[in-house]
Design a protein around this motif. Structure first.
Motif, PDB file in Angstrom:
ATOM      1  N   SER A 400      26.981  24.614 -74.890  1.00 39.56           N
ATOM      2  CA  SER A 400      26.062  25.483 -75.638  1.00 39.56           C
ATOM      3  C   SER A 400      25.791  26.790 -74.904  1.00 39.56           C
ATOM      4  O   SER A 400      24.698  27.349 -74.983  1.00 39.56           O
ATOM      5  N   VAL A 401      26.815  27.266 -74.163  1.00 32.99           N
ATOM      6  CA  VAL A 401      26.723  28.541 -73.453  1.00 32.99           C
ATOM      7  C   VAL A 401      27.523  29.572 -74.238  1.00 32.99           C
ATOM      8  O   VAL A 401      28.613  29.278 -74.746  1.00 32.99           O
ATOM      9  N   ASP A 402      27.006  30.776 -74.333  1.00 35.04           N
ATOM     10  CA  ASP A 402      27.672  31.832 -75.085  1.00 35.04           C
ATOM     11  C   ASP A 402      29.087  32.065 -74.570  1.00 35.04           C
ATOM     12  O   ASP A 402      29.320  32.160 -73.361  1.00 35.04           O
ATOM     13  N   HIS A 403      30.030  32.176 -75.496  1.00 34.55           N
ATOM     14  CA  HIS A 403      31.445  32.295 -75.132  1.00 34.55           C
ATOM     15  C   HIS A 403      31.716  33.543 -74.297  1.00 34.55           C
ATOM     16  O   HIS A 403      32.454  33.509 -73.309  1.00 34.55           O
ATOM     17  N   ASP A 408      32.766  36.413 -68.836  1.00 32.34           N
ATOM     18  CA  ASP A 408      32.318  37.301 -67.754  1.00 32.34           C
ATOM     19  C   ASP A 408      32.206  36.552 -66.428  1.00 32.34           C
ATOM     20  O   ASP A 408      32.648  37.050 -65.382  1.00 32.34           O
ATOM     21  N   GLU A 409      31.593  35.373 -66.454  1.00 34.04           N
ATOM     22  CA  GLU A 409      31.376  34.627 -65.225  1.00 34.04           C
ATOM     23  C   GLU A 409      32.704  34.142 -64.625  1.00 34.04           C
ATOM     24  O   GLU A 409      32.900  34.194 -63.406  1.00 34.04           O
ATOM     25  N   SER A 463      25.280  32.663 -62.988  1.00 30.10           N
ATOM     26  CA  SER A 463      23.974  32.540 -63.645  1.00 30.10           C
ATOM     27  C   SER A 463      24.091  31.912 -65.023  1.00 30.10           C
ATOM     28  O   SER A 463      23.239  32.085 -65.865  1.00 30.10           O
ATOM     29  N   VAL A 464      25.192  31.164 -65.251  1.00 29.54           N
ATOM     30  CA  VAL A 464      25.396  30.548 -66.549  1.00 29.54           C
ATOM     31  C   VAL A 464      24.339  29.467 -66.754  1.00 29.54           C
ATOM     32  O   VAL A 464      24.175  28.592 -65.921  1.00 29.54           O
ATOM     33  N   THR A 465      23.638  29.533 -67.830  1.00 32.31           N
ATOM     34  CA  THR A 465      22.629  28.515 -68.137  1.00 32.31           C
ATOM     35  C   THR A 465      22.885  27.990 -69.533  1.00 32.31           C
ATOM     36  O   THR A 465      23.518  28.644 -70.356  1.00 32.31           O
TER      37      THR A 465
END
Length: 467
Positions: A400-403, A408-409, A463-465
């Motif tokens: 459920s993390v933005d694609h 970017d990460e 910082s992926v949440t």
């Protein structure tokens, strides 16, 4: 216990691990384990052990669904499944994973990598020379353990010739599902100055020359002793010794709790490189050195002088095949025994193992295989190209993390990969060097400080949440 696990799990997504085996009453039972995140901690719990009435993929699916339905767990929340490579488990159309995927299209199937590695070794052990070697080791273990009288001879000779923990060693029986048994049996028999080889020869000679044993035991002891002194067996053993020493730590790591997939692939790549760099001349030299050392050991313990370990390949007579009237030449098979062993055993085993490792790991159809950009050879591709969309879309759906944020990460991760991959691999190697315990407990790693096995990436700024 199930109620506690259910309350802790709630309505979260989770992954499952399923495996079945027969108990002592020949009843097939399946263990169902759940893996989920609770309070920011990864939990892995044995949820149930249920009797398997139908071992087909559909039968296992219905068994799972009934188990979860009885405990009010949403079957559609399964986002990952890990089974072995049997057809009823991994079948694309009628396997358990296919039925799970019908419930949740985003679910991911992962084939246990430790099991894959074991299958690579099993593929290699199909060679006739390997079968002779490991069959002999298993026969030796069975020979001494099938009667208290022969076991008494084993203990008496071992206590007389050894000190310390070696007095407690028994020969290791080899099982199809006990992955470590081949490695342990081989290392104990042929590796190091305190190997069991001279003790086994001494014990076999005692049984073969004793008048207190029955004719069957005497004949078997003579057969085993003669086979153990053959140079072909010794060279085959010294071919597998460096193979197991390279694969062993990788196998243990793949079964560890806090497995890091990046480092696992690095270790597999190193295994392939080590196996590819094996030289026949080095194997032959180590075999001859072993023979010289063992012959000296047998001389020191004043064993029967007629016992002599072969130090070269025997020259066998070649059967002459009658040519047909229209044949002008015979088959061009190697006639030199050393060259014959090199072509038919050494090269076949090396090629088979290298091919199995490459195909089974690189081409394994799973999410991890789709994300092979994490491997070093794909490093420049990540930096210069967009990260594969299919893998990131799956991750985005599962986490459920933005694609776009994932892209970017991970592009940033690709830029710093060279700085962290080698230190990470070296850290794992150091852990194994410090913690490997070569005692009677199957040569496994114990008390490993996995809490320290973490990545100190101060400059990654990950910082992926997500939920």
């Amino acid at each position: 216990m199930r109620k506690t696990i259910k309350n802790e799990l709630g309505d979260r997504q989770f992954s499952i691990q399923v495996d079945s085996t027969q108990d002592i009453g020949t009843i097939d039972q399946a263990a169902i384990c759940l893996r989920y995140v609770s309070n920011s901690q990864i939990k892995e719990r044995l949820f149930s052990v249920v009797q398997v009435k139908t071992s087909s993929g559909k039968g296992l699916y219905e068994l799972l669904k009934e188990c979860f339905s009885q405990n009010d767990i949403n079957f559609k929340n399964i986002i990952g499944s890990s089974f072995d490579g049997a057809a009823n488990m991994q079948g694309e159309f009628n396997g358990l994973r296919a039925f799970i995927k019908q419930e949740n299209q985003n679910s991911v199937y992962i084939w246990c990598y430790a099991h894959i590695l074991n299958l690579c070794v099993c593929d290699t052990c199909e060679n006739l020379a390997a079968k002779n070697l490991f069959g002999l080791l298993n026969r030796l273990a069975t020979f001494f353990s099938d009667s208290y009288k022969k076991m008494g001879v084993w203990k008496e000779i071992q206590e007389k010739l050894t000190t310390g923990q070696n007095k407690l060693k028994k020969l290791q029986k080899i099982g199809e599902t006990r992955w470590w048994s081949r490695e342990k049996a081989l290392l104990w028999m042929f590796d190091g100055n305190d190997c069991l080889y001279p003790i086994v020869i001494n014990a076999l000679d005692f049984v073969a020359t004793s008048k207190t044993f029955d004719p069957k035991s005497i004949s078997e002891a003579n057969s085993l002793k003669e086979k153990l002194c053959q140079f072909n067996i010794i060279v085959t053993a010294h071919l597998f010794l460096p193979i197991f020493k390279s694969i062993g730590p990788t196998s243990t790591y793949l079964q560890s709790k806090n497995l890091d997939i990046l480092n696992a692939f690095l270790m597999v790549d190193k295994c392939i490189a080590d196996i590819s760099n094996l030289k026949f001349e080095n194997v032959l030299k180590s075999s001859k050195d072993f023979v010289l050392k063992m012959n000296n050991s047998l001389h020191k313990i004043a064993l029967n002088k007629e016992i002599f370990i072969e130090n070269d390949f025997p020259k066998n007579r070649r059967r002459i095949k009658k040519l047909m009237f229209d044949e002008v030449c015979d088959d061009e098979a190697p006639t030199d025994p050393k060259q014959k062993f090199r072509v038919e055993v050494f090269q076949c085993i090396i090629d088979q193992l290298r091919t199995s490792l490459t195909e089974r790991f690189t081409n394994n159809k799973s999410l991890v295989a789709d994300m092979q950009y994490l491997l070093p050879k794909h490093y420049n591709d990540i930096r210069n190209k967009l990260i594969p969309k299919s893998a990131l879309q799956k991750l985005s759906l599962l986490s459920s993390v933005d694609h776009s944020k994932l892209i970017d990460e991970l592009e940033h991760f690709a830029g710093i990969y060279d700085k962290i991959s080698k230190p990470l691999y070296k850290k794992t190697v150091d852990i194994y060097d410090e913690n490997t315990n070569n005692d009677d407990d199957n040569l496994i790693v114990t008390d490993m400080d996995y809490e320290d096995f973490s990545l100190d990436w101060d400059d990654t700024h990950l910082s992926v949440t997500g939920n």
